[in-house]
Enzyme design. Structure first.
Site, PDB file in Angstrom:
ATOM      1  N   CYS A 288       1.260   9.998  -3.225  1.00  0.00           N
ATOM      2  CA  CYS A 288      -0.702   9.814  -3.961  1.00  0.00           C
ATOM      3  C   CYS A 288      -0.726   7.826  -3.745  1.00  0.00           C
ATOM      4  O   CYS A 288       0.355   7.004  -3.811  1.00  0.00           O
ATOM      5  CB  CYS A 288      -0.591   9.541  -5.457  1.00  0.00           C
ATOM      6  SG  CYS A 288      -1.552   8.886  -6.377  1.00  0.00           S
TER       7      CYS A 288
ATOM      8  N   CYS B 230      -1.320   5.772  -6.729  1.00  0.00           N
ATOM      9  CA  CYS B 230       0.282   5.630  -7.328  1.00  0.00           C
ATOM     10  C   CYS B 230       0.963   4.487  -6.650  1.00  0.00           C
ATOM     11  O   CYS B 230       2.090   4.345  -7.649  1.00  0.00           O
ATOM     12  CB  CYS B 230       1.281   6.680  -7.064  1.00  0.00           C
ATOM     13  SG  CYS B 230      -0.244   8.023  -8.223  1.00  0.00           S
TER      14      CYS B 230
END
Length: 105
Positions: free
Chosen positions: A30, A33
């Site tokens: 991600c 993230c």
């Protein structure tokens, strides 16, 4: 540095904590993230001894991500006395996360 929290340790580390707990639900693939990760690590250092700061890899640990309805990552949940008292979905400035912790101290 943030603590690595797993499904096996979540209840002990998060739900039974006597301190506020910030949990970053993330995954290695991600992109956003990876932007939030260093912020969470910094907060872990800055609030050491006052707050528990940890990360849950949702690919390896799905039980509590599902229990708390984490559908988008990164999602950062703040717990106090075992209850969710704050939630931030997506990337936010460091101060946003710090403010949610400061409110509990």
């Amino acid at each position: 540095m943030a603590l690595a929290i797993t499904d096996a340790t979540f209840e002990e580390v998060v739900l039974k904590s006597t301190k506020p707990v910030m949990v970053d639900f993330w995954a290695a693939w991600c992109g956003p993230c990876r932007m939030v990760g260093p912020i969470i690590d910094q907060l872990g250092e800055e609030y050491e001894g006052k707050v528990v700061v940890g990360k849950v890899d949702v690919d390896a640990n799905q039980e509590f991500a599902a229990k708390y309805g984490v559908r988008n990552i990164p999602t950062v949940l703040v717990f106090h006395n075992g209850e969710v008292v704050g939630k931030q979905v997506g990337v936010a400035p460091k101060q946003t996360y710090a403010d949610s912790l400061d409110a509990l101290l």
